[in-house]
Write a protein that holds these residues in place. Structure first.
Motif, PDB file in Angstrom:
ATOM      1  N   ARG A  94      53.736 -88.708 -24.583  1.00 31.27           N
ATOM      2  CA  ARG A  94      53.528 -90.038 -24.018  1.00 31.27           C
ATOM      3  C   ARG A  94      53.833 -90.035 -22.526  1.00 31.27           C
ATOM      4  NH1 ARG A  94      52.942 -93.490 -28.144  1.00 31.27           N
ATOM      5  NH2 ARG A  94      53.783 -92.879 -30.155  1.00 31.27           N
ATOM      6  N   TYR A  95      53.027 -90.802 -21.780  1.00 29.39           N
ATOM      7  CA  TYR A  95      53.208 -90.952 -20.338  1.00 29.39           C
ATOM      8  C   TYR A  95      53.085 -92.428 -19.984  1.00 29.39           C
ATOM      9  CZ  TYR A  95      52.668 -85.929 -20.286  1.00 29.39           C
ATOM     10  OH  TYR A  95      52.846 -84.598 -20.518  1.00 29.39           O
ATOM     11  N   ASP A  96      53.611 -92.807 -18.824  1.00 31.16           N
ATOM     12  CA  ASP A  96      53.587 -94.205 -18.391  1.00 31.16           C
ATOM     13  C   ASP A  96      52.214 -94.683 -17.958  1.00 31.16           C
ATOM     14  OD1 ASP A  96      56.293 -94.492 -18.894  1.00 31.16           O
ATOM     15  OD2 ASP A  96      56.859 -93.954 -16.838  1.00 31.16           O
ATOM     16  N   SER A  97      51.356 -93.770 -17.503  1.00 34.01           N
ATOM     17  CA  SER A  97      50.028 -94.158 -17.026  1.00 34.01           C
ATOM     18  C   SER A  97      49.053 -93.007 -17.236  1.00 34.01           C
ATOM     19  CB  SER A  97      50.072 -94.510 -15.535  1.00 34.01           C
ATOM     20  OG  SER A  97      50.304 -93.329 -14.777  1.00 34.01           O
ATOM     21  N   VAL A  98      47.766 -93.332 -17.167  1.00 35.01           N
ATOM     22  CA  VAL A  98      46.756 -92.288 -17.305  1.00 35.01           C
ATOM     23  C   VAL A  98      46.827 -91.321 -16.126  1.00 35.01           C
ATOM     24  CG1 VAL A  98      44.880 -93.600 -16.214  1.00 35.01           C
ATOM     25  CG2 VAL A  98      44.356 -91.786 -17.858  1.00 35.01           C
ATOM     26  N   ASP A  99      47.155 -91.813 -14.931  1.00 33.46           N
ATOM     27  CA  ASP A  99      47.265 -90.920 -13.782  1.00 33.46           C
ATOM     28  C   ASP A  99      48.413 -89.926 -13.962  1.00 33.46           C
ATOM     29  OD1 ASP A  99      45.041 -91.959 -12.459  1.00 33.46           O
ATOM     30  OD2 ASP A  99      46.230 -93.496 -11.458  1.00 33.46           O
ATOM     31  N   ALA A 100      49.552 -90.387 -14.490  1.00 41.83           N
ATOM     32  CA  ALA A 100      50.682 -89.491 -14.758  1.00 41.83           C
ATOM     33  C   ALA A 100      50.307 -88.474 -15.843  1.00 41.83           C
ATOM     34  CB  ALA A 100      51.911 -90.289 -15.187  1.00 41.83           C
ATOM     35  N   LEU A 101      49.560 -88.920 -16.834  1.00 43.07           N
ATOM     36  CA  LEU A 101      49.101 -88.035 -17.908  1.00 43.07           C
ATOM     37  C   LEU A 101      48.209 -86.930 -17.354  1.00 43.07           C
ATOM     38  CD1 LEU A 101      48.318 -87.223 -20.847  1.00 43.07           C
ATOM     39  CD2 LEU A 101      46.655 -89.080 -20.769  1.00 43.07           C
ATOM     40  N   VAL A 102      47.221 -87.305 -16.560  1.00 41.64           N
ATOM     41  CA  VAL A 102      46.293 -86.317 -16.018  1.00 41.64           C
ATOM     42  C   VAL A 102      47.010 -85.352 -15.077  1.00 41.64           C
ATOM     43  CG1 VAL A 102      44.267 -86.007 -14.549  1.00 41.64           C
ATOM     44  CG2 VAL A 102      44.250 -87.733 -16.356  1.00 41.64           C
ATOM     45  N   GLU A 103      47.908 -85.870 -14.256  1.00 44.41           N
ATOM     46  CA  GLU A 103      48.638 -84.987 -13.343  1.00 44.41           C
ATOM     47  C   GLU A 103      49.518 -84.007 -14.115  1.00 44.41           C
ATOM     48  OE1 GLU A 103      51.184 -84.957  -9.215  1.00 44.41           O
ATOM     49  OE2 GLU A 103      50.707 -86.878 -10.141  1.00 44.41           O
ATOM     50  N   ALA A 104      50.181 -84.480 -15.173  1.00 46.15           N
ATOM     51  CA  ALA A 104      51.015 -83.587 -15.980  1.00 46.15           C
ATOM     52  C   ALA A 104      50.164 -82.533 -16.684  1.00 46.15           C
ATOM     53  CB  ALA A 104      51.807 -84.394 -17.002  1.00 46.15           C
ATOM     54  N   ALA A 105      48.978 -82.915 -17.125  1.00 43.70           N
ATOM     55  CA  ALA A 105      48.116 -81.993 -17.855  1.00 43.70           C
ATOM     56  C   ALA A 105      47.432 -80.984 -16.950  1.00 43.70           C
ATOM     57  CB  ALA A 105      47.062 -82.778 -18.637  1.00 43.70           C
ATOM     58  N   THR A 106      47.068 -81.398 -15.731  1.00 42.50           N
ATOM     59  CA  THR A 106      46.266 -80.531 -14.875  1.00 42.50           C
ATOM     60  C   THR A 106      47.012 -79.975 -13.678  1.00 42.50           C
ATOM     61  OG1 THR A 106      45.475 -82.310 -13.460  1.00 42.50           O
ATOM     62  CG2 THR A 106      44.176 -81.829 -15.449  1.00 42.50           C
ATOM     63  N   GLY A 107      48.116 -80.591 -13.298  1.00 49.63           N
ATOM     64  CA  GLY A 107      48.810 -80.166 -12.094  1.00 49.63           C
ATOM     65  C   GLY A 107      48.226 -80.800 -10.847  1.00 49.63           C
ATOM     66  N   ALA A 108      47.159 -81.585 -11.009  1.00 52.92           N
ATOM     67  CA  ALA A 108      46.520 -82.260  -9.877  1.00 52.92           C
ATOM     68  C   ALA A 108      46.311 -83.727 -10.227  1.00 52.92           C
ATOM     69  CB  ALA A 108      45.171 -81.618  -9.556  1.00 52.92           C
ATOM     70  N   ALA A 109      46.566 -84.590  -9.276  1.00 45.12           N
ATOM     71  CA  ALA A 109      46.365 -86.025  -9.474  1.00 45.12           C
ATOM     72  C   ALA A 109      44.878 -86.334  -9.310  1.00 45.12           C
ATOM     73  CB  ALA A 109      47.195 -86.823  -8.480  1.00 45.12           C
ATOM     74  N   ILE A 110      44.185 -86.521 -10.413  1.00 44.16           N
ATOM     75  CA  ILE A 110      42.767 -86.881 -10.397  1.00 44.16           C
ATOM     76  C   ILE A 110      42.697 -88.389 -10.573  1.00 44.16           C
ATOM     77  CG2 ILE A 110      40.549 -86.644 -11.575  1.00 44.16           C
ATOM     78  CD1 ILE A 110      41.529 -83.850 -12.481  1.00 44.16           C
ATOM     79  N   PRO A 111      42.045 -89.098  -9.667  1.00 46.99           N
ATOM     80  CA  PRO A 111      42.016 -90.562  -9.735  1.00 46.99           C
ATOM     81  C   PRO A 111      41.078 -91.068 -10.837  1.00 46.99           C
ATOM     82  CG  PRO A 111      40.665 -89.800  -7.919  1.00 46.99           C
ATOM     83  CD  PRO A 111      41.316 -88.580  -8.518  1.00 46.99           C
ATOM     84  N   VAL A 112      41.623 -91.308 -12.012  1.00 46.52           N
ATOM     85  CA  VAL A 112      40.817 -91.673 -13.179  1.00 46.52           C
ATOM     86  C   VAL A 112      40.041 -92.966 -12.945  1.00 46.52           C
ATOM     87  CG1 VAL A 112      40.899 -92.265 -15.632  1.00 46.52           C
ATOM     88  CG2 VAL A 112      42.324 -90.417 -14.734  1.00 46.52           C
ATOM     89  N   ALA A 113      40.670 -93.976 -12.358  1.00 41.94           N
ATOM     90  CA  ALA A 113      39.973 -95.243 -12.109  1.00 41.94           C
ATOM     91  C   ALA A 113      38.760 -95.012 -11.215  1.00 41.94           C
ATOM     92  CB  ALA A 113      40.917 -96.261 -11.484  1.00 41.94           C
ATOM     93  N   ALA A 114      38.924 -94.223 -10.165  1.00 41.82           N
ATOM     94  CA  ALA A 114      37.809 -93.931  -9.266  1.00 41.82           C
ATOM     95  C   ALA A 114      36.758 -93.073  -9.961  1.00 41.82           C
ATOM     96  CB  ALA A 114      38.308 -93.232  -8.012  1.00 41.82           C
ATOM     97  N   LEU A 115      37.174 -92.209 -10.874  1.00 49.02           N
ATOM     98  CA  LEU A 115      36.232 -91.358 -11.585  1.00 49.02           C
ATOM     99  C   LEU A 115      35.199 -92.200 -12.329  1.00 49.02           C
ATOM    100  CD1 LEU A 115      35.404 -88.486 -12.339  1.00 49.02           C
ATOM    101  CD2 LEU A 115      37.026 -88.597 -14.232  1.00 49.02           C
ATOM    102  N   PHE A 116      35.639 -93.283 -12.959  1.00 51.43           N
ATOM    103  CA  PHE A 116      34.700 -94.180 -13.638  1.00 51.43           C
ATOM    104  C   PHE A 116      33.694 -94.743 -12.634  1.00 51.43           C
ATOM    105  CE2 PHE A 116      37.786 -94.104 -17.054  1.00 51.43           C
ATOM    106  CZ  PHE A 116      37.022 -94.285 -18.193  1.00 51.43           C
ATOM    107  N   GLY A 117      34.181 -95.168 -11.480  1.00 49.96           N
ATOM    108  CA  GLY A 117      33.288 -95.700 -10.452  1.00 49.96           C
ATOM    109  C   GLY A 117      32.338 -94.646  -9.913  1.00 49.96           C
ATOM    110  N   TRP A 118      32.858 -93.445  -9.626  1.00 54.12           N
ATOM    111  CA  TRP A 118      32.020 -92.369  -9.100  1.00 54.12           C
ATOM    112  C   TRP A 118      30.918 -92.010 -10.082  1.00 54.12           C
ATOM    113  CZ3 TRP A 118      36.681 -88.795  -7.551  1.00 54.12           C
ATOM    114  CH2 TRP A 118      37.322 -89.340  -6.436  1.00 54.12           C
TER     115      TRP A 118
END
Length: 165
Positions: A98-122
């Motif tokens: 469990r993580y506090d946010s999707v951004d924290a989840l993705v950063e923990a999983a990948t080692g890089a902060a990928i902007p998930v909200a912007a990804l939907f827009g892109w």
């Protein structure tokens, strides 16, 4: 370290799937509709040593609540990421984190902060601005997205081939 590499591999692998898919139409989701994409993705992090990952992916939902499933080219599930307001879950086999946010989840999983909200827009063809990131939407109509994170270091290059599901 090995666990982070496996999680990163899973996340990148899911994104790599988006890169191999046939491009779809570029219709916009209407109010209340769930956005969905699939394909392949790859992520390269220019760390020492460099880290490169790729995977097939299915992305559904919205920045506020959604899911990302990463699989191998032969269909084995690498990881499932689910998020909603105030919670983000990473399922990897029988383990759930469990993580506090999707951004924290993705950063923990990948080692890089990928902007998930912007990804939907892109993926929808909108040039949502994120500090440090430079998206290239010139081939969105062909089902291709590239985004580069220039800061903070290390530099990261995200490439996605996708179709709207």
């Amino acid at each position: 370290m090995i666990r982070r590499a496996l999680l990163l591999s899973a996340c990148v692998g899911a994104l790599a799937v988006a890169g191999c898919a046939t491009p779809g139409t570029s219709k916009q989701a209407g109010p209340g509709e769930i956005e969905a994409w699939s394909g392949r993705l790859s992520l390269r992090i220019d760390s020492q040593p460099a880290q490169t990952f790729s995977a097939l992916f299915e992305l559904r939902g919205a920045p506020q609540a959604g899911e990302l499933t990463l699989t191998t080219p032969i269909g084995n599930t690498l990881a499932q990421l689910h998020w909603s307001p105030g919670e983000a879950l990473l399922r990897n086999g029988s383990e759930t984190r469990r993580y506090d946010s999707v951004d924290a989840l993705v950063e923990a999983a990948t080692g890089a902060a990928i902007p998930v909200a912007a990804l939907f827009g892109w993926l929808a063809g909108r040039e949502d601005h994120v500090p440090g990131w430079r998206p290239d939407l010139s081939q969105i109509g062909a089902g291709k997205l590239q985004a580069t994170r220039e800061s903070p270091e290390p530099r990261a290059d995200l490439r996605i081939v996708f179709e709207r599901a």
